[in-house]
Design a protein around this motif. Structure first.
Motif, PDB file in Angstrom:
ATOM      1  N   LEU A  77      18.742 -11.228 -31.894  1.00  0.00           N
ATOM      2  CA  LEU A  77      19.446 -10.680 -33.061  1.00  0.00           C
ATOM      3  C   LEU A  77      19.539  -9.155 -32.989  1.00  0.00           C
ATOM      4  O   LEU A  77      20.570  -8.573 -33.354  1.00  0.00           O
ATOM      5  CB  LEU A  77      18.753 -11.128 -34.345  1.00  0.00           C
ATOM      6  N   ILE A  78      18.486  -8.502 -32.529  1.00  0.00           N
ATOM      7  CA  ILE A  78      18.498  -7.036 -32.401  1.00  0.00           C
ATOM      8  C   ILE A  78      19.529  -6.602 -31.364  1.00  0.00           C
ATOM      9  O   ILE A  78      20.292  -5.649 -31.593  1.00  0.00           O
ATOM     10  CB  ILE A  78      17.090  -6.505 -32.055  1.00  0.00           C
ATOM     11  N   ILE A  79      19.599  -7.301 -30.256  1.00  0.00           N
ATOM     12  CA  ILE A  79      20.570  -6.961 -29.217  1.00  0.00           C
ATOM     13  C   ILE A  79      21.998  -7.161 -29.725  1.00  0.00           C
ATOM     14  O   ILE A  79      22.875  -6.315 -29.508  1.00  0.00           O
ATOM     15  CB  ILE A  79      20.299  -7.789 -27.932  1.00  0.00           C
ATOM     16  N   ILE A  80      22.244  -8.243 -30.447  1.00  0.00           N
ATOM     17  CA  ILE A  80      23.576  -8.485 -31.022  1.00  0.00           C
ATOM     18  C   ILE A  80      23.921  -7.385 -32.019  1.00  0.00           C
ATOM     19  O   ILE A  80      25.050  -6.873 -32.038  1.00  0.00           O
ATOM     20  CB  ILE A  80      23.635  -9.883 -31.673  1.00  0.00           C
ATOM     21  N   LEU A  81      22.972  -6.998 -32.849  1.00  0.00           N
ATOM     22  CA  LEU A  81      23.204  -5.927 -33.817  1.00  0.00           C
ATOM     23  C   LEU A  81      23.545  -4.612 -33.112  1.00  0.00           C
ATOM     24  O   LEU A  81      24.466  -3.904 -33.523  1.00  0.00           O
ATOM     25  CB  LEU A  81      21.976  -5.750 -34.713  1.00  0.00           C
ATOM     26  N   LEU A  82      22.832  -4.283 -32.045  1.00  0.00           N
ATOM     27  CA  LEU A  82      23.109  -3.059 -31.286  1.00  0.00           C
ATOM     28  C   LEU A  82      24.500  -3.090 -30.650  1.00  0.00           C
ATOM     29  O   LEU A  82      25.215  -2.080 -30.648  1.00  0.00           O
ATOM     30  CB  LEU A  82      22.038  -2.839 -30.217  1.00  0.00           C
ATOM     31  N   ILE A  83      24.903  -4.232 -30.146  1.00  0.00           N
ATOM     32  CA  ILE A  83      26.240  -4.357 -29.557  1.00  0.00           C
ATOM     33  C   ILE A  83      27.317  -4.170 -30.626  1.00  0.00           C
ATOM     34  O   ILE A  83      28.315  -3.475 -30.407  1.00  0.00           O
ATOM     35  CB  ILE A  83      26.387  -5.713 -28.837  1.00  0.00           C
ATOM     36  N   VAL A  84      27.124  -4.780 -31.797  1.00  0.00           N
ATOM     37  CA  VAL A  84      28.091  -4.639 -32.890  1.00  0.00           C
ATOM     38  C   VAL A  84      28.185  -3.187 -33.329  1.00  0.00           C
ATOM     39  O   VAL A  84      29.288  -2.659 -33.536  1.00  0.00           O
ATOM     40  CB  VAL A  84      27.710  -5.569 -34.076  1.00  0.00           C
ATOM     41  N   VAL A  85      27.072  -2.506 -33.477  1.00  0.00           N
ATOM     42  CA  VAL A  85      27.071  -1.096 -33.869  1.00  0.00           C
ATOM     43  C   VAL A  85      27.753  -0.250 -32.799  1.00  0.00           C
ATOM     44  O   VAL A  85      28.525   0.660 -33.099  1.00  0.00           O
ATOM     45  CB  VAL A  85      25.625  -0.598 -34.154  1.00  0.00           C
ATOM     46  N   ALA A  86      27.514  -0.555 -31.535  1.00  0.00           N
ATOM     47  CA  ALA A  86      28.139   0.203 -30.448  1.00  0.00           C
ATOM     48  C   ALA A  86      29.650  -0.003 -30.427  1.00  0.00           C
ATOM     49  O   ALA A  86      30.411   0.931 -30.175  1.00  0.00           O
ATOM     50  CB  ALA A  86      27.524  -0.209 -29.115  1.00  0.00           C
ATOM     51  N   LEU A  87      30.099  -1.213 -30.716  1.00  0.00           N
ATOM     52  CA  LEU A  87      31.536  -1.495 -30.700  1.00  0.00           C
ATOM     53  C   LEU A  87      32.270  -0.889 -31.891  1.00  0.00           C
ATOM     54  O   LEU A  87      33.343  -0.306 -31.749  1.00  0.00           O
ATOM     55  CB  LEU A  87      31.787  -3.006 -30.667  1.00  0.00           C
ATOM     56  N   PHE A  88      31.717  -1.044 -33.064  1.00  0.00           N
ATOM     57  CA  PHE A  88      32.434  -0.646 -34.275  1.00  0.00           C
ATOM     58  C   PHE A  88      31.999   0.701 -34.827  1.00  0.00           C
ATOM     59  O   PHE A  88      32.758   1.340 -35.553  1.00  0.00           O
ATOM     60  CB  PHE A  88      32.276  -1.728 -35.359  1.00  0.00           C
ATOM     61  N   GLY A  89      30.805   1.113 -34.569  1.00  0.00           N
ATOM     62  CA  GLY A  89      30.302   2.361 -35.126  1.00  0.00           C
ATOM     63  C   GLY A  89      29.760   2.147 -36.529  1.00  0.00           C
ATOM     64  O   GLY A  89      30.151   1.223 -37.245  1.00  0.00           O
ATOM     65  N   THR A  90      28.868   3.032 -36.922  1.00  0.00           N
ATOM     66  CA  THR A  90      28.216   2.861 -38.228  1.00  0.00           C
ATOM     67  C   THR A  90      29.166   3.145 -39.382  1.00  0.00           C
ATOM     68  O   THR A  90      29.063   2.528 -40.438  1.00  0.00           O
ATOM     69  CB  THR A  90      26.988   3.775 -38.335  1.00  0.00           C
ATOM     70  N   ALA A  91      30.103   4.072 -39.215  1.00  0.00           N
ATOM     71  CA  ALA A  91      31.030   4.401 -40.305  1.00  0.00           C
ATOM     72  C   ALA A  91      31.918   3.212 -40.639  1.00  0.00           C
ATOM     73  O   ALA A  91      32.122   2.880 -41.822  1.00  0.00           O
ATOM     74  CB  ALA A  91      31.882   5.606 -39.921  1.00  0.00           C
ATOM     75  N   LYS A  92      32.438   2.555 -39.619  1.00  0.00           N
ATOM     76  CA  LYS A  92      33.312   1.407 -39.864  1.00  0.00           C
ATOM     77  C   LYS A  92      32.517   0.254 -40.486  1.00  0.00           C
ATOM     78  O   LYS A  92      33.011  -0.428 -41.395  1.00  0.00           O
ATOM     79  CB  LYS A  92      33.972   0.969 -38.563  1.00  0.00           C
ATOM     80  N   LEU A  93      31.301   0.049 -40.020  1.00  0.00           N
ATOM     81  CA  LEU A  93      30.467  -1.009 -40.594  1.00  0.00           C
ATOM     82  C   LEU A  93      30.122  -0.719 -42.049  1.00  0.00           C
ATOM     83  O   LEU A  93      30.078  -1.617 -42.886  1.00  0.00           O
ATOM     84  CB  LEU A  93      29.192  -1.195 -39.771  1.00  0.00           C
TER      85      LEU A  93
END
Length: 76
Positions: free
Chosen positions: A9-25
Protein backbone atom coordinates in the motif's frame (compact mmCIF):
# COMPACT_ATOMS: atom_id res chain seq x y z
CA UNK A 1 0.15 -14.67 0.04
CA UNK A 2 -2.56 -13.00 -2.02
CA UNK A 3 -3.27 -10.23 0.46
CA UNK A 4 -1.65 -6.81 0.29
CA UNK A 5 0.72 -5.92 3.07
CA UNK A 6 1.30 -2.42 4.39
CA UNK A 7 4.42 -2.17 2.22
CA UNK A 8 2.40 -2.79 -0.93
CA UNK A 9 0.00 0.00 0.00
CA UNK A 10 2.86 2.42 0.78
CA UNK A 11 4.51 1.71 -2.57
CA UNK A 12 1.20 2.25 -4.42
CA UNK A 13 0.67 5.51 -2.54
CA UNK A 14 4.18 6.72 -3.47
CA UNK A 15 3.59 5.88 -7.14
CA UNK A 16 0.26 7.76 -7.14
CA UNK A 17 1.87 10.81 -5.50
CA UNK A 18 4.74 10.69 -8.00
CA UNK A 19 2.35 10.51 -10.96
CA UNK A 20 -0.18 13.12 -9.93
CA UNK A 21 1.64 15.30 -7.43
CA UNK A 22 0.38 16.44 -4.07
CA UNK A 23 -1.36 19.58 -5.38
CA UNK A 24 -3.54 17.64 -7.81
CA UNK A 25 -4.36 15.04 -5.16
CA UNK A 26 -5.30 17.80 -2.74
CA UNK A 27 -7.64 19.30 -5.34
CA UNK A 28 -9.23 15.94 -6.00
CA UNK A 29 -9.76 15.45 -2.27
CA UNK A 30 -11.38 18.86 -1.81
CA UNK A 31 -13.60 18.33 -4.88
CA UNK A 32 -14.69 14.98 -3.54
CA UNK A 33 -15.40 16.50 -0.12
CA UNK A 34 -17.54 19.29 -1.58
CA UNK A 35 -19.44 16.77 -3.72
CA UNK A 36 -20.21 14.68 -0.64
CA UNK A 37 -21.38 17.79 1.24
CA UNK A 38 -23.67 18.71 -1.63
CA UNK A 39 -25.11 15.23 -1.75
CA UNK A 40 -25.76 15.18 1.99
CA UNK A 41 -27.49 18.57 1.93
CA UNK A 42 -29.66 17.47 -1.01
CA UNK A 43 -30.70 14.31 0.83
CA UNK A 44 -31.45 16.32 3.98
CA UNK A 45 -33.56 18.83 2.04
CA UNK A 46 -35.51 16.02 0.39
CA UNK A 47 -36.23 14.39 3.77
CA UNK A 48 -37.39 17.71 5.22
CA UNK A 49 -39.63 18.25 2.19
CA UNK A 50 -41.22 14.82 2.65
CA UNK A 51 -41.77 15.49 6.38
CA UNK A 52 -43.49 18.81 5.59
CA UNK A 53 -45.70 17.15 2.98
CA UNK A 54 -46.65 14.43 5.46
CA UNK A 55 -47.47 17.03 8.13
CA UNK A 56 -49.62 18.98 5.67
CA UNK A 57 -51.41 15.77 4.67
CA UNK A 58 -52.25 14.97 8.31
CA UNK A 59 -53.52 18.52 8.86
CA UNK A 60 -55.84 18.31 5.84
CA UNK A 61 -57.17 14.91 6.95
CA UNK A 62 -57.90 16.29 10.42
CA UNK A 63 -59.82 19.28 9.03
CA UNK A 64 -62.01 17.16 6.73
CA UNK A 65 -63.95 14.79 8.97
CA UNK A 66 -66.04 12.00 7.47
CA UNK A 67 -69.75 11.73 8.18
CA UNK A 68 -70.63 9.89 11.33
CA UNK A 69 -73.27 7.17 11.46
CA UNK A 70 -75.76 9.48 13.16
CA UNK A 71 -75.56 12.08 10.41
CA UNK A 72 -76.14 9.48 7.69
CA UNK A 73 -79.11 7.96 9.57
CA UNK A 74 -80.87 11.34 10.15
CA UNK A 75 -80.39 12.53 6.59
CA UNK A 76 -81.15 9.26 4.87
Amino acid sequence: MGAFSIWHLIIILLIVVALFGTAKLRNVGSDLGSAIKGFRSAVKEEEEKKEKEAAIGHTIEAEVSPKTEQESVHHG
